[in-house]
Scaffold this motif. Sequence first.
Motif, PDB file in Angstrom:
ATOM      1  N   VAL A  79       0.846  -1.194   0.000  1.00 57.01           N
ATOM      2  CA  VAL A  79       0.000   0.000   0.000  1.00 57.01           C
ATOM      3  C   VAL A  79       0.883   1.246   0.000  1.00 57.01           C
ATOM      4  O   VAL A  79       1.765   1.370   0.856  1.00 57.01           O
ATOM      5  CB  VAL A  79      -0.933   0.047   1.230  1.00 57.01           C
ATOM      6  CG1 VAL A  79      -1.865   1.258   1.132  1.00 57.01           C
ATOM      7  CG2 VAL A  79      -1.747  -1.225   1.350  1.00 57.01           C
ATOM      8  N   THR A  80       0.637   2.149  -0.918  1.00 58.43           N
ATOM      9  CA  THR A  80       1.356   3.420  -0.961  1.00 58.43           C
ATOM     10  C   THR A  80       0.481   4.495  -0.333  1.00 58.43           C
ATOM     11  O   THR A  80      -0.627   4.757  -0.815  1.00 58.43           O
ATOM     12  CB  THR A  80       1.695   3.823  -2.405  1.00 58.43           C
ATOM     13  OG1 THR A  80       2.501   2.795  -2.985  1.00 58.43           O
ATOM     14  CG2 THR A  80       2.444   5.142  -2.436  1.00 58.43           C
ATOM     15  N   PRO A  81       0.937   5.130   0.757  1.00 54.69           N
ATOM     16  CA  PRO A  81       0.110   6.158   1.402  1.00 54.69           C
ATOM     17  C   PRO A  81      -0.112   7.361   0.488  1.00 54.69           C
ATOM     18  O   PRO A  81       0.819   7.808  -0.193  1.00 54.69           O
ATOM     19  CB  PRO A  81       0.940   6.561   2.629  1.00 54.69           C
ATOM     20  CG  PRO A  81       1.941   5.478   2.811  1.00 54.69           C
ATOM     21  CD  PRO A  81       2.205   4.909   1.460  1.00 54.69           C
ATOM     22  N   PRO A  82      -1.315   7.898   0.442  1.00 57.02           N
ATOM     23  CA  PRO A  82      -1.549   9.145  -0.294  1.00 57.02           C
ATOM     24  C   PRO A  82      -0.707  10.275   0.309  1.00 57.02           C
ATOM     25  O   PRO A  82      -0.327  10.209   1.481  1.00 57.02           O
ATOM     26  CB  PRO A  82      -3.048   9.394  -0.092  1.00 57.02           C
ATOM     27  CG  PRO A  82      -3.620   8.043   0.219  1.00 57.02           C
ATOM     28  CD  PRO A  82      -2.566   7.330   0.987  1.00 57.02           C
ATOM     29  N   PRO A  83      -0.428  11.304  -0.463  1.00 52.76           N
ATOM     30  CA  PRO A  83       0.429  12.396   0.026  1.00 52.76           C
ATOM     31  C   PRO A  83      -0.079  13.075   1.291  1.00 52.76           C
ATOM     32  O   PRO A  83       0.706  13.577   2.087  1.00 52.76           O
ATOM     33  CB  PRO A  83       0.448  13.378  -1.156  1.00 52.76           C
ATOM     34  CG  PRO A  83       0.123  12.548  -2.353  1.00 52.76           C
ATOM     35  CD  PRO A  83      -0.818  11.497  -1.871  1.00 52.76           C
ATOM     36  N   ASP A  84      -1.418  13.113   1.489  1.00 55.72           N
ATOM     37  CA  ASP A  84      -1.972  13.823   2.628  1.00 55.72           C
ATOM     38  C   ASP A  84      -2.065  12.970   3.890  1.00 55.72           C
ATOM     39  O   ASP A  84      -2.545  13.432   4.925  1.00 55.72           O
ATOM     40  CB  ASP A  84      -3.364  14.363   2.296  1.00 55.72           C
ATOM     41  CG  ASP A  84      -4.356  13.243   1.980  1.00 55.72           C
ATOM     42  OD1 ASP A  84      -3.924  12.178   1.502  1.00 55.72           O
ATOM     43  OD2 ASP A  84      -5.577  13.453   2.208  1.00 55.72           O
ATOM     44  N   PHE A  85      -1.588  11.738   3.853  1.00 55.76           N
ATOM     45  CA  PHE A  85      -1.703  10.841   4.995  1.00 55.76           C
ATOM     46  C   PHE A  85      -0.669  11.186   6.068  1.00 55.76           C
ATOM     47  O   PHE A  85       0.482  11.488   5.779  1.00 55.76           O
ATOM     48  CB  PHE A  85      -1.540   9.373   4.569  1.00 55.76           C
ATOM     49  CG  PHE A  85      -2.852   8.649   4.434  1.00 55.76           C
ATOM     50  CD1 PHE A  85      -3.878   9.198   3.709  1.00 55.76           C
ATOM     51  CD2 PHE A  85      -3.045   7.409   5.029  1.00 55.76           C
ATOM     52  CE1 PHE A  85      -5.097   8.539   3.574  1.00 55.76           C
ATOM     53  CE2 PHE A  85      -4.255   6.745   4.906  1.00 55.76           C
ATOM     54  CZ  PHE A  85      -5.282   7.312   4.172  1.00 55.76           C
ATOM     55  N   ASP A  86      -1.123  11.088   7.335  1.00 55.43           N
ATOM     56  CA  ASP A  86      -0.257  11.339   8.501  1.00 55.43           C
ATOM     57  C   ASP A  86       0.373  10.013   8.910  1.00 55.43           C
ATOM     58  O   ASP A  86      -0.253   9.209   9.610  1.00 55.43           O
ATOM     59  CB  ASP A  86      -1.081  11.931   9.630  1.00 55.43           C
ATOM     60  CG  ASP A  86      -0.266  12.117  10.906  1.00 55.43           C
ATOM     61  OD1 ASP A  86       0.970  12.123  10.822  1.00 55.43           O
ATOM     62  OD2 ASP A  86      -0.894  12.260  11.983  1.00 55.43           O
ATOM     63  N   VAL A  87       1.611   9.765   8.474  1.00 56.30           N
ATOM     64  CA  VAL A  87       2.291   8.517   8.792  1.00 56.30           C
ATOM     65  C   VAL A  87       3.670   8.793   9.367  1.00 56.30           C
ATOM     66  O   VAL A  87       4.287   9.823   9.064  1.00 56.30           O
ATOM     67  CB  VAL A  87       2.436   7.612   7.539  1.00 56.30           C
ATOM     68  CG1 VAL A  87       1.082   7.135   7.061  1.00 56.30           C
ATOM     69  CG2 VAL A  87       3.158   8.346   6.418  1.00 56.30           C
ATOM     70  N   SER A  88       4.138   7.857  10.197  1.00 55.68           N
ATOM     71  CA  SER A  88       5.471   7.971  10.787  1.00 55.68           C
ATOM     72  C   SER A  88       6.502   7.506   9.769  1.00 55.68           C
ATOM     73  O   SER A  88       6.382   6.428   9.196  1.00 55.68           O
ATOM     74  CB  SER A  88       5.550   7.108  12.050  1.00 55.68           C
ATOM     75  OG  SER A  88       4.569   7.496  12.995  1.00 55.68           O
ATOM     76  N   ARG A  89       7.527   8.318   9.571  1.00 53.65           N
ATOM     77  CA  ARG A  89       8.587   7.985   8.627  1.00 53.65           C
ATOM     78  C   ARG A  89       9.711   7.251   9.354  1.00 53.65           C
ATOM     79  O   ARG A  89      10.102   7.644  10.455  1.00 53.65           O
ATOM     80  CB  ARG A  89       9.137   9.241   7.968  1.00 53.65           C
ATOM     81  CG  ARG A  89       8.075  10.070   7.241  1.00 53.65           C
ATOM     82  CD  ARG A  89       7.604   9.362   5.981  1.00 53.65           C
ATOM     83  NE  ARG A  89       6.450  10.055   5.393  1.00 53.65           N
ATOM     84  CZ  ARG A  89       5.870   9.646   4.279  1.00 53.65           C
ATOM     85  NH1 ARG A  89       6.310   8.563   3.655  1.00 53.65           N
ATOM     86  NH2 ARG A  89       4.817  10.298   3.790  1.00 53.65           N
ATOM     87  N   PRO A  90      10.262   6.166   8.757  1.00 51.90           N
ATOM     88  CA  PRO A  90      11.373   5.454   9.377  1.00 51.90           C
ATOM     89  C   PRO A  90      12.577   6.378   9.563  1.00 51.90           C
ATOM     90  O   PRO A  90      12.838   7.242   8.721  1.00 51.90           O
ATOM     91  CB  PRO A  90      11.687   4.328   8.393  1.00 51.90           C
ATOM     92  CG  PRO A  90      10.454   4.194   7.551  1.00 51.90           C
ATOM     93  CD  PRO A  90       9.850   5.564   7.488  1.00 51.90           C
ATOM     94  N   GLU A  91      13.283   6.207  10.676  1.00 49.81           N
ATOM     95  CA  GLU A  91      14.456   7.025  10.936  1.00 49.81           C
ATOM     96  C   GLU A  91      15.589   6.630   9.994  1.00 49.81           C
ATOM     97  O   GLU A  91      15.743   5.466   9.637  1.00 49.81           O
ATOM     98  CB  GLU A  91      14.910   6.869  12.382  1.00 49.81           C
ATOM     99  CG  GLU A  91      13.886   7.371  13.379  1.00 49.81           C
ATOM    100  CD  GLU A  91      14.383   7.257  14.817  1.00 49.81           C
ATOM    101  OE1 GLU A  91      15.521   6.783  15.005  1.00 49.81           O
ATOM    102  OE2 GLU A  91      13.643   7.637  15.730  1.00 49.81           O
ATOM    103  N   GLY A  92      16.393   7.605   9.640  1.00 45.83           N
ATOM    104  CA  GLY A  92      17.536   7.317   8.765  1.00 45.83           C
ATOM    105  C   GLY A  92      17.168   7.337   7.309  1.00 45.83           C
ATOM    106  O   GLY A  92      17.977   7.034   6.475  1.00 45.83           O
TER     107      GLY A  92
END
Length: 230
Positions: free
Chosen positions: A217-230
């Motif tokens: 699943v590719t999150p839409p641009p407006d989605f509030d998701v946590s980004r992996p560090e690094g």
Amino acid sequence: MADNPPSLPVHASRSIWLRCFKRPADMLVATLAILIISPILILTAILIKTTSHGPVFFTQTRGGKDARPFKVIKFRTMRGDRKPDPKELVPLHHPEITPLGRFLRRSKIDELPQLFNVIKGDMSLVGPRPTLPDQVEAYDDFRRQRLLVRPGVTGLAQVNSSAAHSWDERILYDIAYVRKCRLWLDLTVIGRSVLVILLGESRTARPFLSSPYSHDVTPPPDFDVSRPEG
């Protein structure tokens, strides 16, 4: 919101498990589970009735498969005279949760009556958790994909996310489940549900983009998701 919501995108799994065997398996397992845990159900009902005023069960309208409304059943965990606010978030330390209710929520015993929802056909053992009708009405096409299967007593989002994660992250897990639904995935979710009960959701949670399901699943641009560090 438009009077006629957009049609559901066809992104559900085409597995033989989902199409042919999941529903019969749900009915069989739910029936056996109710028979086995009936002493727990009866004892819980007695304790709720004798420790606080109000009904034993709490029912609420939720959106099911294809957005069809149904009444979800749970053991009551809050004061009987409380007027529920469907939009209010109720954390475990909420002051109107009874002492017994706090234990029922932490152990997930309050969810066990939903096995009757499973037998009735409103729910499945595993699937996206059912949400409130006003939330369902606000879904766009992407979010409505989580309505392509029956909602579950437990689900991929519940065993991989926590209250610290955004609702958008949970939706991504739900859509990943809809697209990948297989027997092995249902068994994985059930197994991880046991871990959540024993260890707590904070120890089993992981951001969606750090999970193996992020490839589906590719999150839409407006989605509030946590980004992996690094």
